[in-house]
Design a protein around this motif. Structure first.
Motif, PDB file in Angstrom:
ATOM      1  N   VAL A 218      87.279  23.334  59.973  1.00 37.45           N
ATOM      2  CA  VAL A 218      88.255  22.275  60.148  1.00 37.45           C
ATOM      3  C   VAL A 218      87.735  21.206  61.107  1.00 37.45           C
ATOM      4  N   ASP A 219      87.020  21.629  62.158  1.00 43.75           N
ATOM      5  CA  ASP A 219      86.487  20.694  63.154  1.00 43.75           C
ATOM      6  C   ASP A 219      85.057  20.281  62.829  1.00 43.75           C
ATOM      7  N   SER A 220      84.814  19.972  61.567  1.00 47.18           N
ATOM      8  CA  SER A 220      83.458  19.662  61.106  1.00 47.18           C
ATOM      9  C   SER A 220      82.839  18.485  61.848  1.00 47.18           C
ATOM     10  N   MET A 221      83.626  17.438  62.106  1.00 47.07           N
ATOM     11  CA  MET A 221      83.071  16.253  62.764  1.00 47.07           C
ATOM     12  C   MET A 221      82.681  16.553  64.206  1.00 47.07           C
ATOM     13  N   LYS A 222      83.377  17.483  64.845  1.00 43.10           N
ATOM     14  CA  LYS A 222      82.973  17.896  66.193  1.00 43.10           C
ATOM     15  C   LYS A 222      81.609  18.577  66.139  1.00 43.10           C
ATOM     16  N   ARG A 223      81.401  19.380  65.108  1.00 45.36           N
ATOM     17  CA  ARG A 223      80.090  20.038  64.947  1.00 45.36           C
ATOM     18  C   ARG A 223      78.997  18.979  64.783  1.00 45.36           C
ATOM     19  N   ALA A 224      79.316  17.892  64.076  1.00 42.83           N
ATOM     20  CA  ALA A 224      78.335  16.816  63.894  1.00 42.83           C
ATOM     21  C   ALA A 224      78.036  16.136  65.227  1.00 42.83           C
ATOM     22  N   ARG A 225      79.076  15.892  66.005  1.00 45.15           N
ATOM     23  CA  ARG A 225      78.850  15.272  67.317  1.00 45.15           C
ATOM     24  C   ARG A 225      78.087  16.210  68.246  1.00 45.15           C
ATOM     25  N   ASP A 226      78.390  17.509  68.143  1.00 46.33           N
ATOM     26  CA  ASP A 226      77.717  18.499  68.996  1.00 46.33           C
ATOM     27  C   ASP A 226      76.238  18.652  68.648  1.00 46.33           C
ATOM     28  N   ALA A 227      75.835  18.151  67.482  1.00 45.44           N
ATOM     29  CA  ALA A 227      74.420  18.250  67.081  1.00 45.44           C
ATOM     30  C   ALA A 227      73.553  17.269  67.862  1.00 45.44           C
ATOM     31  N   ARG A 228      74.182  16.279  68.490  1.00 46.89           N
ATOM     32  CA  ARG A 228      73.414  15.241  69.167  1.00 46.89           C
ATOM     33  C   ARG A 228      72.508  15.783  70.262  1.00 46.89           C
TER      34      ARG A 228
END
Length: 273
Positions: A218-228
């Motif tokens: 559900v929090d996919s975009m947070k995972r994308a930001r956390d990849a930074r």
């Protein structure tokens, strides 16, 4: 001009329906987004991890038509019909959608106007046309559901609103199979899959639906930001639509992410090409 096409052009109600859509500012682009959303919602990558129409069950492929009808009526504010799917200028119209080659016309739509939608997700193409489904444009013989398809002459009689329009790309489907397999290899960690996505797919806009399909959370975009953080240590920048990120992408010769999109690029310009 084929006889049935000539009849179509002299059909006042049909011409009014065609004009209605053609007068919508940006119709093709808006329709493309509607159809992309319909496919993505049926594929449901975030919950299923699926990324292609081919992965759907037969009943799910059938539901694409229903989803297109629902979203098309909502996005274009089309009033519900009494007999068929919607009304335009007091004329009822049925929506028929296919992800194959043929549209199936039910008995209740014979003689009526049909809005024909064809989606080719593999080629990122779509077409939308209008026809009056008279018996003369249908093949002889029905299937067991008493539905019929257009004859070759009937297909030549379609009045196209959009022919081979550009459908927003299904990013995951366009990836090299080996790269796709590497991205999805880690079955347990959505963060690891997202990191691999940005690591292996650089310089391309990654839409939200691709991020959701890979993360399956559900929090996919947070995972994308956390990849930074971890990827920056590898010399990779992960950019979004906020702050200076779009300017950085453009200054390096890459497309700028819009809301819901991200892109990964090499941190050092000399490594970009």
């Amino acid at each position: 001009m084929p006889r049935d096409e000539e009849a179509n052009r002299s059909d006042e109600s049909l011409c009014k329906v065609v004009d209605f859509f053609l007068q919508i500012n940006g119709f093709e682009e808006k329709a493309a987004k509607t159809l992309r959303r319909a496919l993505d919602e049926v594929i449901d990558g975030m919950r299923t991890g699926r990324w292609s129409v081919d992965s759907l069950e037969k009943t799910e492929k059938t539901y694409i038509g229903t989803k297109v009808e629902i979203l098309f009526k909502f996005d274009f504010e089309l009033p519900r019909g009494n007999k068929l799917d919607f009304r335009i200028h007091d004329t009822e119209v049925d929506i028929k959608c296919t992800v194959l080659k043929d549209w199936m016309i039910p008995q209740e739509a014979v003689g009526e106007l049909c809005l024909l939608v064809k989606i080719d997700d593999k080629r990122s193409k779509f077409s939308i046309g209008v026809i009056r489904a008279t018996p003369t444009v249908l093949r002889k013989g029905e299937n067991r559901d008493k539905k019929n398809s257009l004859s070759a002459e009937g297909k030549n009689s379609i009045l196209w609103l959009v022919e081979d329009g550009i459908l927003p790309v299904n990013l995951i489907a366009t990836l090299d199979p080996e790269i796709r397999e590497k991205i999805f290899r880690n079955r347990k960690s959505g963060q690891a899959r997202i990191n691999e996505l940005f690591r292996l797919v650089q310089g391309r806009i990654i839409p939200r639906v691709a991020i959701e399909t890979v993360a399956q959370q559900v929090d996919s975009m947070k995972r994308a930001r956390d990849a930074r953080g971890p990827l920056k240590s590898e010399g990779i920048l992960v950019l979004g639509h906020q702050g200076e990120d779009p300017k950085i992408a453009i200054s390096r010769g890459y497309p700028a992410p819009k809301k819901g999109e991200m892109i990964s690029i090499p941190e050092k310009p000399e490594q970009e090409h």
